[in-house]
Enzyme design. Structure first.
Site, PDB file in Angstrom:
ATOM      1  N   HIS A  72       0.829  -1.205   0.000  1.00 57.79           N
ATOM      2  CA  HIS A  72       0.000   0.000   0.000  1.00 57.79           C
ATOM      3  C   HIS A  72       0.865   1.257   0.000  1.00 57.79           C
ATOM      4  O   HIS A  72       1.666   1.462   0.896  1.00 57.79           O
ATOM      5  CB  HIS A  72      -0.960  -0.012   1.197  1.00 57.79           C
ATOM      6  CG  HIS A  72      -2.120  -0.942   0.964  1.00 57.79           C
ATOM      7  ND1 HIS A  72      -3.421  -0.514   0.897  1.00 57.79           N
ATOM      8  CD2 HIS A  72      -2.157  -2.276   0.719  1.00 57.79           C
ATOM      9  CE1 HIS A  72      -4.205  -1.545   0.639  1.00 57.79           C
ATOM     10  NE2 HIS A  72      -3.455  -2.629   0.532  1.00 57.79           N
ATOM     11  N   TYR A 201      -9.786   5.779   6.617  1.00 58.16           N
ATOM     12  CA  TYR A 201     -10.089   6.183   7.991  1.00 58.16           C
ATOM     13  C   TYR A 201     -11.124   7.305   7.889  1.00 58.16           C
ATOM     14  O   TYR A 201     -10.875   8.306   7.204  1.00 58.16           O
ATOM     15  CB  TYR A 201      -8.839   6.714   8.705  1.00 58.16           C
ATOM     16  CG  TYR A 201      -7.805   5.653   9.011  1.00 58.16           C
ATOM     17  CD1 TYR A 201      -6.936   5.180   8.019  1.00 58.16           C
ATOM     18  CD2 TYR A 201      -7.676   5.126  10.292  1.00 58.16           C
ATOM     19  CE1 TYR A 201      -5.988   4.212   8.306  1.00 58.16           C
ATOM     20  CE2 TYR A 201      -6.712   4.154  10.593  1.00 58.16           C
ATOM     21  CZ  TYR A 201      -5.877   3.701   9.597  1.00 58.16           C
ATOM     22  OH  TYR A 201      -4.930   2.743   9.877  1.00 58.16           O
ATOM     23  N   PRO A 293      -5.995   1.047  18.278  1.00 58.31           N
ATOM     24  CA  PRO A 293      -5.614   0.556  16.956  1.00 58.31           C
ATOM     25  C   PRO A 293      -5.577   1.610  15.841  1.00 58.31           C
ATOM     26  O   PRO A 293      -5.175   1.295  14.718  1.00 58.31           O
ATOM     27  CB  PRO A 293      -6.670  -0.509  16.657  1.00 58.31           C
ATOM     28  CG  PRO A 293      -7.810  -0.216  17.548  1.00 58.31           C
ATOM     29  CD  PRO A 293      -7.287   0.490  18.747  1.00 58.31           C
ATOM     30  N   LYS A 297      -0.404   0.426  15.136  1.00 55.02           N
ATOM     31  CA  LYS A 297       0.954   0.312  15.684  1.00 55.02           C
ATOM     32  C   LYS A 297       1.176  -0.846  16.655  1.00 55.02           C
ATOM     33  O   LYS A 297       2.320  -1.189  16.954  1.00 55.02           O
ATOM     34  CB  LYS A 297       1.341   1.626  16.402  1.00 55.02           C
ATOM     35  CG  LYS A 297       1.596   2.764  15.460  1.00 55.02           C
ATOM     36  CD  LYS A 297       2.906   2.579  14.716  1.00 55.02           C
ATOM     37  CE  LYS A 297       3.048   3.478  13.519  1.00 55.02           C
ATOM     38  NZ  LYS A 297       2.969   2.817  12.225  1.00 55.02           N
ATOM     39  N   TYR A 384       3.201   6.718  10.086  1.00 52.18           N
ATOM     40  CA  TYR A 384       2.342   5.591   9.696  1.00 52.18           C
ATOM     41  C   TYR A 384       3.182   4.453   9.099  1.00 52.18           C
ATOM     42  O   TYR A 384       2.932   3.279   9.382  1.00 52.18           O
ATOM     43  CB  TYR A 384       1.274   6.067   8.701  1.00 52.18           C
ATOM     44  CG  TYR A 384       0.149   5.060   8.537  1.00 52.18           C
ATOM     45  CD1 TYR A 384      -0.941   5.060   9.412  1.00 52.18           C
ATOM     46  CD2 TYR A 384       0.175   4.108   7.527  1.00 52.18           C
ATOM     47  CE1 TYR A 384      -1.961   4.120   9.286  1.00 52.18           C
ATOM     48  CE2 TYR A 384      -0.842   3.169   7.391  1.00 52.18           C
ATOM     49  CZ  TYR A 384      -1.910   3.193   8.269  1.00 52.18           C
ATOM     50  OH  TYR A 384      -2.921   2.265   8.144  1.00 52.18           O
TER      51      TYR A 384
HETATM   52  P1  RFL Z   1      -0.773 -11.401  21.990  1.00 56.19           P
HETATM   53  O1  RFL Z   1      -1.107 -11.499  20.556  1.00 56.19           O
HETATM   54  O2  RFL Z   1      -1.820 -10.989  22.952  1.00 56.19           O
HETATM   55  O3  RFL Z   1      -0.191 -12.829  22.427  1.00 56.19           O
HETATM   56  C1  RFL Z   1       0.026 -13.150  23.777  1.00 56.19           C
HETATM   57  C2  RFL Z   1      -0.067 -14.669  23.926  1.00 56.19           C
HETATM   58  O4  RFL Z   1       0.221 -15.008  25.275  1.00 56.19           O
HETATM   59  C3  RFL Z   1      -0.723 -15.974  25.711  1.00 56.19           C
HETATM   60  N1  RFL Z   1      -0.836 -15.922  27.169  1.00 56.19           N
HETATM   61  C4  RFL Z   1      -0.277 -16.837  27.994  1.00 56.19           C
HETATM   62  N2  RFL Z   1       0.465 -17.918  27.747  1.00 56.19           N
HETATM   63  C5  RFL Z   1       0.869 -18.654  28.834  1.00 56.19           C
HETATM   64  N3  RFL Z   1       0.505 -18.351  30.103  1.00 56.19           N
HETATM   65  C6  RFL Z   1      -0.241 -17.277  30.379  1.00 56.19           C
HETATM   66  N4  RFL Z   1      -0.607 -16.989  31.607  1.00 56.19           N
HETATM   67  C7  RFL Z   1      -0.670 -16.451  29.296  1.00 56.19           C
HETATM   68  N5  RFL Z   1      -1.428 -15.319  29.208  1.00 56.19           N
HETATM   69  C8  RFL Z   1      -1.507 -15.019  27.917  1.00 56.19           C
HETATM   70  C9  RFL Z   1      -2.008 -15.582  25.006  1.00 56.19           C
HETATM   71  O5  RFL Z   1      -2.927 -16.659  24.948  1.00 56.19           O
HETATM   72  C10 RFL Z   1      -1.484 -15.160  23.639  1.00 56.19           C
HETATM   73  O6  RFL Z   1      -1.449 -16.240  22.741  1.00 56.19           O
HETATM   74  O7  RFL Z   1       0.481 -10.431  22.229  1.00 56.19           O
HETATM   75  P2  RFL Z   1       1.757 -10.125  21.271  1.00 56.19           P
HETATM   76  O8  RFL Z   1       2.368 -11.410  20.768  1.00 56.19           O
HETATM   77  O9  RFL Z   1       2.607  -9.164  22.013  1.00 56.19           O
HETATM   78  O10 RFL Z   1       1.154  -9.423  19.974  1.00 56.19           O
HETATM   79  C11 RFL Z   1       0.570  -8.154  20.062  1.00 56.19           C
HETATM   80  C12 RFL Z   1      -0.523  -7.988  18.998  1.00 56.19           C
HETATM   81  O11 RFL Z   1      -1.419  -9.091  19.114  1.00 56.19           O
HETATM   82  C13 RFL Z   1      -1.287  -6.661  19.145  1.00 56.19           C
HETATM   83  O12 RFL Z   1      -0.401  -5.612  19.449  1.00 56.19           O
HETATM   84  C14 RFL Z   1      -2.041  -6.270  17.849  1.00 56.19           C
HETATM   85  O13 RFL Z   1      -3.009  -7.225  17.538  1.00 56.19           O
HETATM   86  C15 RFL Z   1      -2.703  -4.895  17.995  1.00 56.19           C
HETATM   87  N6  RFL Z   1      -3.503  -4.520  16.828  1.00 56.19           N
HETATM   88  C16 RFL Z   1      -2.910  -3.998  15.689  1.00 56.19           C
HETATM   89  N7  RFL Z   1      -1.569  -3.844  15.628  1.00 56.19           N
HETATM   90  C17 RFL Z   1      -0.977  -3.396  14.482  1.00 56.19           C
HETATM   91  O14 RFL Z   1       0.248  -3.228  14.460  1.00 56.19           O
HETATM   92  N8  RFL Z   1      -1.702  -3.086  13.330  1.00 56.19           N
HETATM   93  C18 RFL Z   1      -3.048  -3.224  13.315  1.00 56.19           C
HETATM   94  O15 RFL Z   1      -3.635  -3.015  12.257  1.00 56.19           O
HETATM   95  C19 RFL Z   1      -3.709  -3.660  14.527  1.00 56.19           C
HETATM   96  N9  RFL Z   1      -5.030  -3.811  14.560  1.00 56.19           N
HETATM   97  C20 RFL Z   1      -4.891  -4.680  16.851  1.00 56.19           C
HETATM   98  C21 RFL Z   1      -5.632  -4.307  15.680  1.00 56.19           C
HETATM   99  C22 RFL Z   1      -5.536  -5.210  17.965  1.00 56.19           C
HETATM  100  C23 RFL Z   1      -6.908  -5.350  17.943  1.00 56.19           C
HETATM  101  N10 RFL Z   1      -7.501  -5.924  19.115  1.00 56.19           N
HETATM  102  C24 RFL Z   1      -8.619  -6.747  19.152  1.00 56.19           C
HETATM  103  C25 RFL Z   1      -6.820  -5.822  20.406  1.00 56.19           C
HETATM  104  C26 RFL Z   1      -7.001  -4.435  15.655  1.00 56.19           C
HETATM  105  C27 RFL Z   1      -7.642  -4.929  16.786  1.00 56.19           C
HETATM  106  C28 RFL Z   1      -9.145  -5.011  16.711  1.00 56.19           C
HETATM  107  C1  PHB Z   2      -7.100  -3.900  10.584  1.00 53.57           C
HETATM  108  O1  PHB Z   2      -7.105  -4.198   9.384  1.00 53.57           O
HETATM  109  O2  PHB Z   2      -7.486  -4.684  11.458  1.00 53.57           O
HETATM  110  C2  PHB Z   2      -6.645  -2.547  10.973  1.00 53.57           C
HETATM  111  C3  PHB Z   2      -6.077  -1.713  10.023  1.00 53.57           C
HETATM  112  C4  PHB Z   2      -5.652  -0.435  10.394  1.00 53.57           C
HETATM  113  C5  PHB Z   2      -5.793  -0.016  11.689  1.00 53.57           C
HETATM  114  C6  PHB Z   2      -6.344  -0.865  12.641  1.00 53.57           C
HETATM  115  C7  PHB Z   2      -6.784  -2.140  12.295  1.00 53.57           C
HETATM  116  O3  PHB Z   2      -5.393   1.227  12.028  1.00 53.57           O
END
Ligand code: RFL
Ligand code: PHB
Length: 393
Positions: A72, A201, A293, A297, A384
């Site tokens: 992108h 956005y 989100p 980041k 970004y």
């Molecule tokens: P995770 O993915 O939460 O993984 C942690 C793992 O640890 C396990 N765990 C345990 N294991 C053993 N013993 C315990 N007591 C434990 N407690 C927990 C869990 O089961 C899990 O498997 O953390 P990690 O690896 O640091 O990764 C971080 C990312 O998942 C998170 O930052 C992103 O998903 C955030 N996020 C986004 N980030 C981006 O860079 N770009 C995006 O577009 C973006 N969109 C988003 C997002 C997060 C979202 N939500 C729902 C929070 C969109 C959404 C909607």
């Molecule tokens: C996503 O595709 O889940 C997404 C993309 C951009 C954002 C947050 C989430 O800023």
């Protein structure tokens, strides 16, 4: 059991760290509370910075991301029905972002781990770090009715926001900074062609919306909803109707709707812990910081923590550079705070908090100011696409 690095958590942080260390010949064990399918069932991030793509290449797991991920060159911001393009590559030195789902990244990393000699233990209960402030830390866990012990040199707390590592640090050692937002994002995933190639956005009087995607045939849309909203109140029809009302007219006319594959509400939070380490235990990714989100980041900051920890541990094990251990937190936090500030700023500018307040008028004004010239849009574009990773000396 014995290993060099015990990794708690099999999300993207834990798996990527495990793979990078393995490539350097550093032995590690991953402990995860839930099953692989449960981990893969979480629908999360989709926008990947270049630094993260390069780290996946270094880990030898970027094949599918490079083949199937979408490049992108821009993102769009819609205000009052008009689209404003933030031309990322033009404004940020040729840099782009890749759209490739977190689920796919996790899948690719699990695949690589299964093909390697490194042990992963899923459905490990009561995982507990011990003696992390000594030279002989260890981790215990329960599985199949037995308690197991892993002695290790270092522990990586990659266990997300609700994990065990951060709460195991004694009071007074770390300080937490937090802001909880008064709204959440309701997300919907569907096998429908995305409404636009670039992400949009949308700032709207009815609340923020985001048009994102996972591929040319799979869409991911979000709506700002009040914090207390329940997902059960949102039929697919209600979601699509509300999205149409927030979209610019042209886009609303083009929107293809269909049944949802997943629908969930995520609360929005900014959170940072300082320092990100205690003795021989390091906090990585969401275990140490959460961002709303809006700037995409969260996962990217997790990847830059992994980059720092992997390079430090490699120098520790291969060159005996134990002096670097105490620098992990300080190096990570410089970049983390920039990401936290950017996500806060994007969230603030693009959402409605209280439409009758002076603060919301200031937010409108700030957005129109930053959209008004290429020089100002470049400030948004540079962040970004992702700030550079710091060299580890
Ligand atoms: P995770 O993915 O939460 O993984 C942690 C793992 O640890 C396990 N765990 C345990 N294991 C053993 N013993 C315990 N007591 C434990 N407690 C927990 C869990 O089961 C899990 O498997 O953390 P990690 O690896 O640091 O990764 C971080 C990312 O998942 C998170 O930052 C992103 O998903 C955030 N996020 C986004 N980030 C981006 O860079 N770009 C995006 O577009 C973006 N969109 C988003 C997002 C997060 C979202 N939500 C729902 C929070 C969109 C959404 C909607
Ligand atoms: C996503 O595709 O889940 C997404 C993309 C951009 C954002 C947050 C989430 O800023």
């Amino acid at each position: 059991m014995k290993t060099q690095v015990a990794i708690i958590g099999s999300g993207p942080s834990g798996l990527l760290l495990g793979q990078l260390l393995h490539k350097q010949g550093i032995d590690n064990i991953v402990l995860e509370r839930v099953s692989p399918d449960y981990v893969l069932g979480r629908i999360r991030a989709g926008v990947i910075e270049q630094g993260f793509v390069e780290l996946m290449q270094e880990a030898g797991v970027a094949g599918r991301m490079l083949a199937e991920g979408e490049i992108h060159h821009a993102v769009e911001i819609a205000v009052d029905g008009a689209l404003h393009s933030i031309e990322l590559s033009k404004l940020a030195d040729g840099k782009v972002v890749t759209v490739y789902g977190q689920t796919e990244i996790t899948y690719d990393l699990m695949d690589a781990r299964n093909a390697s000699s490194q042990l992963s233990v899923y459905e490990a209960n009561n995982v507990t770090p011990h003696d992390v402030n000594s030279n002989h830390p260890y981790v215990t866990y329960e599985k199949d009715g037995k308690t197991h012990r892993i002695d290790c040199d270092y522990i990586a707390g990659c266990d997300g926001f609700h994990g065990v590592c951060r709460p195991s640090i004694p009071d007074g050692v770390i300080r937490e900074y937090e802001r909880v937002y008064p709204f959440g994002w309701l997300g919907l995933l569907s096998d429908t062609p995305p409404v636009n190639y670039e992400l949009i956005y949308i700032k709207h009087d009815r609340g923020f919306a985001l048009c994102s995607k996972r591929s040319a045939t799979r869409s991911r849309y979000y709506l700002q909803v009040p914090l207390e909203e329940k997902v059960e109140n949102w039929s697919d029809d209600r979601f699509w109707e509300e999205l149409k009302r927030r979209l610019p007219e042209d886009a609303a006319a083009k929107l293809v709707t269909g049944p949802s594959l997943e629908k969930s509400i995520a609360p929005l939070r900014s959170f940072v812990v300082e320092p990100m380490q205690y003795g021989r235990m390091f906090l990585v990714g969401d275990a140490a910081h959460i961002v709303p989100p809006t700037g995409a980041k969260g996962l990217n900051l997790a990847a830059s923590d992994v980059n720092t920890l992997y390079r430090i541990l490699t120098k520790v094990f291969k060159e005996n550079r134990t002096d670097l251990i105490s620098r992990y937190s300080e190096i990570c936090l410089r970049r983390v705070w920039h990401g936290v500030r950017f996500s806060w700023w994007m969230t603030d500018m693009l959402h409605h908090f209280d439409q009758s307040s002076i603060e919301d008028k200031i937010r409108d004004s700030e957005l129109s100011f930053f959209l008004a010239s290429p020089e100002r849009r470049a400030i948004l574009a540079e962040q970004y696409v992702g700030l550079p990773y710091e060299e580890i000396g």
